[in-house]
Scaffold this motif. Structure first.
Motif, mmCIF file in Angstrom:
data_model
loop_
_atom_site.group_PDB
_atom_site.id
_atom_site.type_symbol
_atom_site.label_atom_id
_atom_site.label_comp_id
_atom_site.label_asym_id
_atom_site.label_seq_id
_atom_site.Cartn_x
_atom_site.Cartn_y
_atom_site.Cartn_z
ATOM 1 N N THR A 138 0.814 -1.216 0.000
ATOM 2 C CA THR A 138 0.000 0.000 0.000
ATOM 3 C C THR A 138 0.847 1.266 0.000
ATOM 4 O O THR A 138 0.367 2.307 -0.457
ATOM 5 N N ASP A 139 2.085 1.185 0.467
ATOM 6 C CA ASP A 139 2.937 2.374 0.469
ATOM 7 C C ASP A 139 3.133 2.909 -0.952
ATOM 8 O O ASP A 139 3.150 4.119 -1.173
ATOM 9 N N VAL A 140 3.232 2.037 -1.929
ATOM 10 C CA VAL A 140 3.387 2.446 -3.329
ATOM 11 C C VAL A 140 2.155 3.215 -3.795
ATOM 12 O O VAL A 140 2.264 4.184 -4.551
ATOM 13 N N LEU A 141 0.983 2.822 -3.340
ATOM 14 C CA LEU A 141 -0.257 3.479 -3.748
ATOM 15 C C LEU A 141 -0.348 4.906 -3.229
ATOM 16 O O LEU A 141 -1.044 5.740 -3.812
ATOM 17 N N LEU A 142 0.347 5.176 -2.139
ATOM 18 C CA LEU A 142 0.286 6.505 -1.532
ATOM 19 C C LEU A 142 1.443 7.407 -1.942
ATOM 20 O O LEU A 142 1.354 8.620 -1.805
ATOM 21 N N THR A 143 2.519 6.820 -2.439
ATOM 22 C CA THR A 143 3.707 7.618 -2.778
ATOM 23 C C THR A 143 3.900 7.804 -4.285
ATOM 24 O O THR A 143 4.686 8.641 -4.694
ATOM 25 N N THR A 144 3.192 7.046 -5.091
ATOM 26 C CA THR A 144 3.293 7.162 -6.545
ATOM 27 C C THR A 144 2.190 8.088 -7.034
ATOM 28 O O THR A 144 1.046 7.980 -6.572
ATOM 29 N N PRO A 145 2.508 9.002 -7.971
ATOM 30 C CA PRO A 145 1.421 9.824 -8.536
ATOM 31 C C PRO A 145 0.316 8.918 -9.069
ATOM 32 O O PRO A 145 0.586 7.885 -9.683
ATOM 33 N N LEU A 146 -0.924 9.304 -8.833
ATOM 34 C CA LEU A 146 -2.079 8.464 -9.122
ATOM 35 C C LEU A 146 -2.052 7.897 -10.537
ATOM 36 O O LEU A 146 -2.254 6.700 -10.741
ATOM 37 N N ARG A 147 -1.802 8.727 -11.532
ATOM 38 C CA ARG A 147 -1.843 8.268 -12.926
ATOM 39 C C ARG A 147 -0.676 7.350 -13.293
ATOM 40 O O ARG A 147 -0.657 6.798 -14.393
ATOM 41 N N GLN A 148 0.271 7.184 -12.390
ATOM 42 C CA GLN A 148 1.428 6.324 -12.669
ATOM 43 C C GLN A 148 1.390 5.000 -11.900
ATOM 44 O O GLN A 148 2.268 4.165 -12.067
ATOM 45 N N ILE A 149 0.384 4.818 -11.075
ATOM 46 C CA ILE A 149 0.272 3.560 -10.330
ATOM 47 C C ILE A 149 -0.004 2.438 -11.326
ATOM 48 O O ILE A 149 -0.879 2.547 -12.176
ATOM 49 N N THR A 150 0.750 1.366 -11.219
ATOM 50 C CA THR A 150 0.613 0.261 -12.164
ATOM 51 C C THR A 150 -0.598 -0.610 -11.836
ATOM 52 O O THR A 150 -1.072 -0.647 -10.693
ATOM 53 N N GLY A 151 -1.025 -1.318 -12.839
ATOM 54 C CA GLY A 151 -2.122 -2.257 -12.644
ATOM 55 C C GLY A 151 -1.768 -3.335 -11.645
ATOM 56 O O GLY A 151 -2.604 -3.755 -10.839
ATOM 57 N N GLN A 152 -0.523 -3.791 -11.678
ATOM 58 C CA GLN A 152 -0.106 -4.840 -10.751
ATOM 59 C C GLN A 152 -0.164 -4.350 -9.302
ATOM 60 O O GLN A 152 -0.600 -5.084 -8.424
ATOM 61 N N ALA A 153 0.253 -3.109 -9.051
ATOM 62 C CA ALA A 153 0.181 -2.556 -7.691
ATOM 63 C C ALA A 153 -1.273 -2.419 -7.254
ATOM 64 O O ALA A 153 -1.613 -2.692 -6.101
#
Length: 195
Positions: free
Chosen positions: A26-41
Motif C-alpha cells: 500500500t505504500d506504493v499506492l500513496l507515494t506514486t502519482p495516481l496516474r502512474q500507479i501500475t495495474g499490478q500494484a
C-alpha cells in the motif's frame, strides 16, 4: 473526466488487517502519482479493498486509476466483476450525483470497448466474455442492465448475444450468483433473444 471528478489528495494511510497491509504494497499506492500507479500494484489492493484492506476514502481516491487500468491494461487489472462489485461495498449510490453519473458514463464506454473486443474474434469461432464481465460487474454495482441489454439486440452485437445464449446458464461468470437481480434481467433477454 474521472480523474477530475474524483480529484483529492492521497490519504495519509491505508488501513487494514495487519497481514494484508504488509503484503499488499500500500505504500506504493500513496507515494506514486495516481496516474502512474501500475495495474499490478492496484491488483493487490483491489482484490481485498473494502473487505480486509482500505476504506471508502482511499477507494474513492484510487477509483479513477482502478477504472482506467481496468480498460487500458486489462491483463494487469482485476476482472470487471470484482472492480465494479467494489462500488456497492463503497456505497457509491450515496455519492454526489455528478460522481455517480461519471461512473455510469465510464461503465457505458467500458461496455462498448468490451463489446468491440468480443466481436473482434468471431471469425475464429471464439467470442470473448469481456462484455459479459462488464455486465456482471455493473449488476454487482446495482446498475440496471437494460441499456446494455438493448445494445446486445443491435445487429452488430448479435454474435455476442448468440454466444451468451449458448453459454447460459452453465458457462457464465461465477460472479452472477452475487447479482441475482442482474442475472434475472440477463436471463430474460437470453430467453427471448432480444431486449
Amino acid at each position: 473526466m474521472l480523474y477530475r471528478t474524483f480529484e483529492t489528495p492521497p490519504p495519509s494511510a491505508i488501513e487494514g488487517c495487519p497481514c494484508c497491509i504488509s503484503t499488499r504494497g500500500t505504500d506504493v499506492l500513496l507515494t506514486t502519482p495516481l496516474r502512474q500507479i501500475t495495474g499490478q500494484a492496484l491488483w493487490r489492493y483491489v482484490s481485498g479493498a473494502l473487505l480486509t484492506i482500505g476504506d471508502k476514502q482511499d477507494f474513492r481516491y484510487l477509483l479513477p486509476r482502478i477504472l482506467d487500468v481496468s480498460v487500458s491494461d486489462p491483463g494487469n487489472a482485476n476482472d470487471p466483476e470484482i472492480v465494479l462489485g467494489k462500488l456497492s461495498l463503497a456505497d457509491w449510490r450515496s455519492w454526489a450525483p455528478n460522481e455517480q453519473r461519471a461512473i455510469e458514463r465510464f461503465v457505458d464506454a467500458w461496455f462498448e470497448i468490451a463489446l468491440k473486443s468480443d466481436m473482434a474474434e468471431p471469425d475464429e469461432g471464439w467470442i470473448g466474455t469481456d462484455g459479459e464481465g462488464v455486465l456482471c460487474g455493473a449488476a454487482r454495482a446495482g446498475m440496471t442492465l437494460r441499456p446494455w441489454l438493448l445494445r446486445l439486440s443491435a445487429p452488430d452485437a448479435r454474435p455476442v448475444l448468440a454466444d451468451m445464449q449458448r453459454r447460459f446458464p452453465g458457462d457464465m461468470s461465477s460472479f452472477w450468483e452475487f447479482a441475482p437481480d442482474g442475472l434475472q434481467e440477463l436471463s430474460t433477454i437470453l430467453a427471448q433473444g432480444r431486449a
